[in-house]
Write a protein that holds these residues in place. Structure first.
Motif, PDB file in Angstrom:
ATOM      1  N   CYS A  44      98.451  54.509  76.470  1.00  0.00           N
ATOM      2  CA  CYS A  44      99.078  53.713  75.404  1.00  0.00           C
ATOM      3  C   CYS A  44     100.603  53.808  75.372  1.00  0.00           C
ATOM      4  O   CYS A  44     101.254  52.935  74.815  1.00  0.00           O
ATOM      5  N   ARG A  45     101.166  54.862  75.917  1.00  0.00           N
ATOM      6  CA  ARG A  45     102.612  55.075  76.001  1.00  0.00           C
ATOM      7  C   ARG A  45     103.277  55.409  74.664  1.00  0.00           C
ATOM      8  O   ARG A  45     104.492  55.472  74.577  1.00  0.00           O
ATOM      9  N   THR A  46     102.503  55.674  73.630  1.00  0.00           N
ATOM     10  CA  THR A  46     103.069  56.035  72.326  1.00  0.00           C
ATOM     11  C   THR A  46     103.939  57.276  72.429  1.00  0.00           C
ATOM     12  O   THR A  46     104.963  57.388  71.765  1.00  0.00           O
ATOM     13  N   CYS A  47     103.560  58.218  73.275  1.00  0.00           N
ATOM     14  CA  CYS A  47     104.267  59.500  73.384  1.00  0.00           C
ATOM     15  C   CYS A  47     105.427  59.466  74.379  1.00  0.00           C
ATOM     16  O   CYS A  47     106.132  60.466  74.530  1.00  0.00           O
ATOM     17  N   MET A  48     105.641  58.357  75.064  1.00  0.00           N
ATOM     18  CA  MET A  48     106.658  58.293  76.116  1.00  0.00           C
ATOM     19  C   MET A  48     108.013  58.782  75.596  1.00  0.00           C
ATOM     20  O   MET A  48     108.448  58.401  74.515  1.00  0.00           O
ATOM     21  N   CYS A  49     108.634  59.652  76.369  1.00  0.00           N
ATOM     22  CA  CYS A  49     109.940  60.182  76.009  1.00  0.00           C
ATOM     23  C   CYS A  49     110.738  60.461  77.271  1.00  0.00           C
ATOM     24  O   CYS A  49     110.202  60.400  78.374  1.00  0.00           O
ATOM     25  N   LYS A  50     111.998  60.784  77.085  1.00  0.00           N
ATOM     26  CA  LYS A  50     112.862  61.044  78.234  1.00  0.00           C
ATOM     27  C   LYS A  50     113.033  62.543  78.439  1.00  0.00           C
ATOM     28  O   LYS A  50     113.302  63.287  77.502  1.00  0.00           O
ATOM     29  N   ARG A  57     104.015  68.108  85.760  1.00  0.00           N
ATOM     30  CA  ARG A  57     102.885  67.743  86.612  1.00  0.00           C
ATOM     31  C   ARG A  57     101.890  67.049  85.699  1.00  0.00           C
ATOM     32  O   ARG A  57     101.695  67.447  84.554  1.00  0.00           O
ATOM     33  N   TYR A  58     101.253  65.995  86.205  1.00  0.00           N
ATOM     34  CA  TYR A  58     100.333  65.212  85.367  1.00  0.00           C
ATOM     35  C   TYR A  58      98.888  65.651  85.521  1.00  0.00           C
ATOM     36  O   TYR A  58      98.454  66.020  86.604  1.00  0.00           O
ATOM     37  N   HIS A  59      98.140  65.584  84.423  1.00  0.00           N
ATOM     38  CA  HIS A  59      96.720  65.910  84.395  1.00  0.00           C
ATOM     39  C   HIS A  59      95.856  64.705  84.750  1.00  0.00           C
ATOM     40  O   HIS A  59      94.642  64.827  84.784  1.00  0.00           O
ATOM     41  N   VAL A  60      96.463  63.546  84.964  1.00  0.00           N
ATOM     42  CA  VAL A  60      95.747  62.334  85.368  1.00  0.00           C
ATOM     43  C   VAL A  60      96.396  61.807  86.641  1.00  0.00           C
ATOM     44  O   VAL A  60      97.583  62.042  86.885  1.00  0.00           O
ATOM     45  N   GLU A  61      95.624  61.086  87.438  1.00  0.00           N
ATOM     46  CA  GLU A  61      96.159  60.565  88.696  1.00  0.00           C
ATOM     47  C   GLU A  61      97.225  59.509  88.486  1.00  0.00           C
ATOM     48  O   GLU A  61      98.191  59.431  89.219  1.00  0.00           O
ATOM     49  N   TRP A  62      97.021  58.653  87.501  1.00  0.00           N
ATOM     50  CA  TRP A  62      97.954  57.553  87.308  1.00  0.00           C
ATOM     51  C   TRP A  62      98.418  57.499  85.862  1.00  0.00           C
ATOM     52  O   TRP A  62      97.815  56.820  85.041  1.00  0.00           O
ATOM     53  N   PRO A  63      99.486  58.225  85.522  1.00  0.00           N
ATOM     54  CA  PRO A  63     100.014  58.104  84.162  1.00  0.00           C
ATOM     55  C   PRO A  63     100.624  56.716  83.987  1.00  0.00           C
ATOM     56  O   PRO A  63     101.109  56.126  84.945  1.00  0.00           O
ATOM     57  N   GLY A  64     100.583  56.182  82.779  1.00  0.00           N
ATOM     58  CA  GLY A  64     101.030  54.823  82.497  1.00  0.00           C
ATOM     59  C   GLY A  64     102.529  54.639  82.495  1.00  0.00           C
ATOM     60  O   GLY A  64     103.105  54.191  81.499  1.00  0.00           O
ATOM     61  N   LEU A  65     103.186  54.990  83.583  1.00  0.00           N
ATOM     62  CA  LEU A  65     104.632  54.818  83.732  1.00  0.00           C
ATOM     63  C   LEU A  65     104.929  54.057  85.018  1.00  0.00           C
ATOM     64  O   LEU A  65     104.265  54.260  86.029  1.00  0.00           O
ATOM     65  N   SER A  66     105.938  53.201  84.959  1.00  0.00           N
ATOM     66  CA  SER A  66     106.368  52.523  86.180  1.00  0.00           C
ATOM     67  C   SER A  66     107.164  53.502  87.044  1.00  0.00           C
ATOM     68  O   SER A  66     107.648  54.527  86.558  1.00  0.00           O
ATOM     69  N   LYS A  67     107.318  53.181  88.309  1.00  0.00           N
ATOM     70  CA  LYS A  67     108.102  54.077  89.168  1.00  0.00           C
ATOM     71  C   LYS A  67     109.555  54.122  88.706  1.00  0.00           C
ATOM     72  O   LYS A  67     110.209  55.150  88.830  1.00  0.00           O
ATOM     73  N   GLU A  68     110.056  53.037  88.121  1.00  0.00           N
ATOM     74  CA  GLU A  68     111.426  53.038  87.587  1.00  0.00           C
ATOM     75  C   GLU A  68     111.547  53.966  86.381  1.00  0.00           C
ATOM     76  O   GLU A  68     112.527  54.697  86.252  1.00  0.00           O
ATOM     77  N   LYS A  70     109.658  56.590  85.775  1.00  0.00           N
ATOM     78  CA  LYS A  70     109.596  57.958  86.314  1.00  0.00           C
ATOM     79  C   LYS A  70     110.941  58.355  86.906  1.00  0.00           C
ATOM     80  O   LYS A  70     111.438  59.453  86.662  1.00  0.00           O
ATOM     81  N   ARG A  71     111.533  57.462  87.683  1.00  0.00           N
ATOM     82  CA  ARG A  71     112.836  57.734  88.303  1.00  0.00           C
ATOM     83  C   ARG A  71     113.903  58.019  87.236  1.00  0.00           C
ATOM     84  O   ARG A  71     114.762  58.875  87.411  1.00  0.00           O
ATOM     85  N   ASP A  72     113.821  57.312  86.110  1.00  0.00           N
ATOM     86  CA  ASP A  72     114.800  57.469  85.040  1.00  0.00           C
ATOM     87  C   ASP A  72     114.509  58.652  84.122  1.00  0.00           C
ATOM     88  O   ASP A  72     115.216  58.872  83.143  1.00  0.00           O
ATOM     89  N   GLY A  73     113.453  59.419  84.421  1.00  0.00           N
ATOM     90  CA  GLY A  73     113.181  60.645  83.688  1.00  0.00           C
ATOM     91  C   GLY A  73     112.178  60.529  82.560  1.00  0.00           C
ATOM     92  O   GLY A  73     111.997  61.482  81.797  1.00  0.00           O
ATOM     93  N   TYR A  74     111.512  59.395  82.419  1.00  0.00           N
ATOM     94  CA  TYR A  74     110.537  59.259  81.342  1.00  0.00           C
ATOM     95  C   TYR A  74     109.234  59.951  81.708  1.00  0.00           C
ATOM     96  O   TYR A  74     108.822  59.958  82.872  1.00  0.00           O
ATOM     97  N   ILE A  75     108.604  60.555  80.697  1.00  0.00           N
ATOM     98  CA  ILE A  75     107.336  61.259  80.896  1.00  0.00           C
ATOM     99  C   ILE A  75     106.379  60.903  79.759  1.00  0.00           C
ATOM    100  O   ILE A  75     106.781  60.326  78.740  1.00  0.00           O
ATOM    101  N   LEU A  76     105.114  61.264  79.944  1.00  0.00           N
ATOM    102  CA  LEU A  76     104.081  61.108  78.916  1.00  0.00           C
ATOM    103  C   LEU A  76     103.572  62.500  78.555  1.00  0.00           C
ATOM    104  O   LEU A  76     102.743  63.078  79.265  1.00  0.00           O
TER     105      LEU A  76
END
Length: 97
Positions: A44-50, A57-68, A70-76
């Motif tokens: 859902c990305r509600t928790c997304m932060c910088k 390290r992620y507990h899921v294979e595909w966290p709902g973030l774009s590669k951009e 991720k590159r810019d430092g955003y995490i879930l």
């Protein structure tokens, strides 16, 4: 004894410990800090932060973030585990009453 790292919320200058195996969201809750969240699955990305410092390290294979994002430092935080000390920007964080 399990490994732990420090998570700092930059805007509030709050610090809490995150233990190996727990998500950043879980660590915050154990420490009395409420972070924005909803699905807790990385979708859902509600928790997304910088993240301005540190590594996760992620507990899921595909966290709902774009590669951009991720590159810019955003995490879930709901599906991310801190591997090193972290500094996060989460303006909506608050303390449990």
């Amino acid at each position: 004894m399990s490994r732990s790292v420090q998570v700092t919320l930059a805007g509030q200058n709050w610090v809490f410990e995150a233990r190996a195996g727990e998500t950043i969201l879980e660590a915050a809750e154990w420490s009395g800090v409420i972070l924005p969240s909803s699905c807790r699955t990385g979708a859902c990305r509600t928790c997304m932060c910088k993240s301005t410092r540190g590594k996760v390290r992620y507990h899921v294979e595909w966290p709902g973030l774009s590669k951009e994002e991720k590159r810019d430092g955003y995490i879930l935080p709901c599906v991310a585990e801190a591997e090193t000390d972290l500094t996060l920007e989460i303006p909506a964080a608050r303390l449990q009453p």
